[in-house]
Design a protein around this motif. Sequence first.
Motif, PDB file in Angstrom:
ATOM      1  N   GLY A 121      53.210 -11.542 -18.698  1.00 46.66           N
ATOM      2  CA  GLY A 121      53.408 -11.533 -17.178  1.00 46.66           C
ATOM      3  C   GLY A 121      53.799  -9.959 -16.906  1.00 46.66           C
ATOM      4  O   GLY A 121      53.969  -9.857 -15.576  1.00 46.66           O
ATOM      5  N   ALA A 122      53.708  -9.228 -17.555  1.00 45.30           N
ATOM      6  CA  ALA A 122      53.897  -7.675 -17.382  1.00 45.30           C
ATOM      7  C   ALA A 122      53.226  -6.590 -18.251  1.00 45.30           C
ATOM      8  O   ALA A 122      52.744  -7.282 -19.350  1.00 45.30           O
ATOM      9  CB  ALA A 122      55.359  -7.391 -17.680  1.00 45.30           C
ATOM     10  N   ILE A 123      52.463  -5.633 -17.728  1.00 41.03           N
ATOM     11  CA  ILE A 123      51.619  -5.022 -18.094  1.00 41.03           C
ATOM     12  C   ILE A 123      52.602  -3.540 -18.496  1.00 41.03           C
ATOM     13  O   ILE A 123      52.995  -3.025 -17.492  1.00 41.03           O
ATOM     14  CB  ILE A 123      50.298  -4.543 -17.487  1.00 41.03           C
ATOM     15  N   GLU A 124      52.823  -3.156 -19.687  1.00 41.92           N
ATOM     16  CA  GLU A 124      53.175  -1.911 -19.904  1.00 41.92           C
ATOM     17  C   GLU A 124      52.521  -0.625 -20.209  1.00 41.92           C
ATOM     18  O   GLU A 124      51.213  -1.012 -20.135  1.00 41.92           O
ATOM     19  CB  GLU A 124      54.097  -2.019 -21.305  1.00 41.92           C
ATOM     20  N   PRO A 125      52.933   0.518 -20.192  1.00 43.87           N
ATOM     21  CA  PRO A 125      52.049   1.421 -20.112  1.00 43.87           C
ATOM     22  C   PRO A 125      51.145   1.461 -21.406  1.00 43.87           C
ATOM     23  O   PRO A 125      50.032   1.994 -21.277  1.00 43.87           O
ATOM     24  CB  PRO A 125      53.022   2.770 -20.153  1.00 43.87           C
ATOM     25  N   GLY A 126      51.775   1.123 -22.523  1.00 47.23           N
ATOM     26  CA  GLY A 126      50.808   1.318 -23.640  1.00 47.23           C
ATOM     27  C   GLY A 126      49.662   0.184 -23.452  1.00 47.23           C
ATOM     28  O   GLY A 126      48.676   0.423 -24.095  1.00 47.23           O
ATOM     29  N   GLU A 127      49.849  -0.787 -22.875  1.00 43.18           N
ATOM     30  CA  GLU A 127      48.816  -1.804 -22.677  1.00 43.18           C
ATOM     31  C   GLU A 127      47.706  -1.181 -21.690  1.00 43.18           C
ATOM     32  O   GLU A 127      46.528  -1.697 -21.842  1.00 43.18           O
ATOM     33  CB  GLU A 127      49.597  -3.070 -22.126  1.00 43.18           C
ATOM     34  N   TRP A 128      48.225  -0.416 -20.562  1.00 44.20           N
ATOM     35  CA  TRP A 128      47.145   0.243 -19.782  1.00 44.20           C
ATOM     36  C   TRP A 128      46.143   1.127 -20.765  1.00 44.20           C
ATOM     37  O   TRP A 128      45.059   1.000 -20.304  1.00 44.20           O
ATOM     38  CB  TRP A 128      47.768   0.975 -18.860  1.00 44.20           C
ATOM     39  N   VAL A 129      46.744   1.680 -21.557  1.00 46.42           N
ATOM     40  CA  VAL A 129      45.726   2.652 -22.542  1.00 46.42           C
ATOM     41  C   VAL A 129      45.210   2.079 -23.199  1.00 46.42           C
ATOM     42  O   VAL A 129      43.976   2.384 -23.504  1.00 46.42           O
ATOM     43  CB  VAL A 129      47.059   3.469 -23.434  1.00 46.42           C
ATOM     44  N   THR A 130      45.413   0.490 -23.860  1.00 50.39           N
ATOM     45  CA  THR A 130      44.399   0.034 -24.460  1.00 50.39           C
ATOM     46  C   THR A 130      43.486  -0.737 -23.511  1.00 50.39           C
ATOM     47  O   THR A 130      42.345  -0.670 -23.949  1.00 50.39           O
ATOM     48  CB  THR A 130      45.507  -1.526 -25.035  1.00 50.39           C
ATOM     49  N   VAL A 131      43.631  -0.901 -22.387  1.00 51.66           N
ATOM     50  CA  VAL A 131      42.762  -1.378 -21.307  1.00 51.66           C
ATOM     51  C   VAL A 131      41.698  -0.074 -21.105  1.00 51.66           C
ATOM     52  O   VAL A 131      40.433  -0.297 -21.363  1.00 51.66           O
ATOM     53  CB  VAL A 131      43.425  -1.846 -20.180  1.00 51.66           C
ATOM     54  N   ALA A 132      42.220   0.848 -21.094  1.00 48.65           N
ATOM     55  CA  ALA A 132      41.624   2.116 -20.679  1.00 48.65           C
ATOM     56  C   ALA A 132      40.508   2.566 -21.944  1.00 48.65           C
ATOM     57  O   ALA A 132      39.351   2.842 -21.807  1.00 48.65           O
ATOM     58  CB  ALA A 132      42.184   3.314 -20.406  1.00 48.65           C
ATOM     59  N   LEU A 133      41.136   2.509 -23.248  1.00 48.29           N
ATOM     60  CA  LEU A 133      40.339   2.656 -24.395  1.00 48.29           C
ATOM     61  C   LEU A 133      39.169   1.654 -24.627  1.00 48.29           C
ATOM     62  O   LEU A 133      38.175   1.804 -25.115  1.00 48.29           O
ATOM     63  CB  LEU A 133      41.224   2.881 -25.568  1.00 48.29           C
ATOM     64  N   ALA A 134      39.603   0.440 -24.229  1.00 45.80           N
ATOM     65  CA  ALA A 134      38.500  -0.683 -24.265  1.00 45.80           C
ATOM     66  C   ALA A 134      37.533  -0.426 -23.630  1.00 45.80           C
ATOM     67  O   ALA A 134      36.392  -0.240 -23.978  1.00 45.80           O
ATOM     68  CB  ALA A 134      39.323  -2.144 -23.982  1.00 45.80           C
ATOM     69  N   VAL A 135      37.541   0.045 -22.129  1.00 45.94           N
ATOM     70  CA  VAL A 135      36.553   0.338 -21.177  1.00 45.94           C
ATOM     71  C   VAL A 135      35.715   1.454 -21.634  1.00 45.94           C
ATOM     72  O   VAL A 135      34.661   1.296 -21.603  1.00 45.94           O
ATOM     73  CB  VAL A 135      37.443   0.501 -19.851  1.00 45.94           C
ATOM     74  N   LEU A 136      36.240   2.621 -21.949  1.00 44.43           N
ATOM     75  CA  LEU A 136      35.890   3.914 -22.383  1.00 44.43           C
ATOM     76  C   LEU A 136      34.910   3.628 -23.556  1.00 44.43           C
ATOM     77  O   LEU A 136      33.834   3.940 -23.865  1.00 44.43           O
ATOM     78  CB  LEU A 136      36.791   4.729 -22.728  1.00 44.43           C
ATOM     79  N   THR A 152      38.212  -6.404 -18.915  1.00 47.78           N
ATOM     80  CA  THR A 152      38.697  -7.791 -18.392  1.00 47.78           C
ATOM     81  C   THR A 152      39.450  -8.663 -19.412  1.00 47.78           C
ATOM     82  O   THR A 152      40.551  -8.931 -19.319  1.00 47.78           O
ATOM     83  CB  THR A 152      37.691  -8.551 -17.895  1.00 47.78           C
ATOM     84  N   ALA A 153      38.814  -8.390 -20.672  1.00 49.48           N
ATOM     85  CA  ALA A 153      39.321  -9.093 -21.846  1.00 49.48           C
ATOM     86  C   ALA A 153      40.707  -8.453 -22.536  1.00 49.48           C
ATOM     87  O   ALA A 153      41.661  -9.145 -22.673  1.00 49.48           O
ATOM     88  CB  ALA A 153      38.310  -9.158 -22.901  1.00 49.48           C
ATOM     89  N   ALA A 154      40.709  -7.178 -22.308  1.00 53.16           N
ATOM     90  CA  ALA A 154      41.896  -6.381 -22.660  1.00 53.16           C
ATOM     91  C   ALA A 154      43.032  -6.571 -21.571  1.00 53.16           C
ATOM     92  O   ALA A 154      44.282  -6.840 -22.032  1.00 53.16           O
ATOM     93  CB  ALA A 154      41.520  -5.031 -22.774  1.00 53.16           C
ATOM     94  N   LEU A 155      42.628  -6.567 -20.461  1.00 52.00           N
ATOM     95  CA  LEU A 155      43.815  -6.761 -19.141  1.00 52.00           C
ATOM     96  C   LEU A 155      44.374  -8.215 -19.115  1.00 52.00           C
ATOM     97  O   LEU A 155      45.478  -8.414 -19.130  1.00 52.00           O
ATOM     98  CB  LEU A 155      42.799  -6.559 -17.965  1.00 52.00           C
ATOM     99  N   VAL A 156      43.546  -9.135 -19.390  1.00 52.26           N
ATOM    100  CA  VAL A 156      43.823 -10.706 -19.727  1.00 52.26           C
ATOM    101  C   VAL A 156      44.957 -10.684 -20.819  1.00 52.26           C
ATOM    102  O   VAL A 156      45.922 -11.485 -20.624  1.00 52.26           O
ATOM    103  CB  VAL A 156      42.723 -11.596 -19.884  1.00 52.26           C
ATOM    104  N   THR A 157      44.366 -10.236 -21.922  1.00 50.70           N
ATOM    105  CA  THR A 157      45.406 -10.162 -23.200  1.00 50.70           C
ATOM    106  C   THR A 157      46.866  -9.620 -22.742  1.00 50.70           C
ATOM    107  O   THR A 157      47.704 -10.056 -23.138  1.00 50.70           O
ATOM    108  CB  THR A 157      44.628  -9.418 -24.450  1.00 50.70           C
TER     109      THR A 157
END
Length: 64
Positions: free
Chosen positions: A29-44, A19-24
């Motif tokens: 206003g837009a989520i790029e593919p690299g940001e999704w990778v960051t969210v996934a790595l934060a969760v894992l 959630t913290a990575a996603l909010v950041t």
Amino acid sequence: MIKVGSSAKAIVAAFSAGTAALVTAMGDGAIEPGEWVTVALAVLGALGITYVVPNAAQSEQRQR
């Protein structure tokens, strides 16, 4: 019986980190593919690290 404590602790940590990575990531206003990778790595990362680290042993209370 299933020990829920370590699993629940890991799930809450993973949810919080994701959630913290996603909010950041949504800051512009837009989520790029690299940001999704960051969210996934934060969760894992939070899930794995929190699950592996054992809970602290409870200290004995002194009797008065």
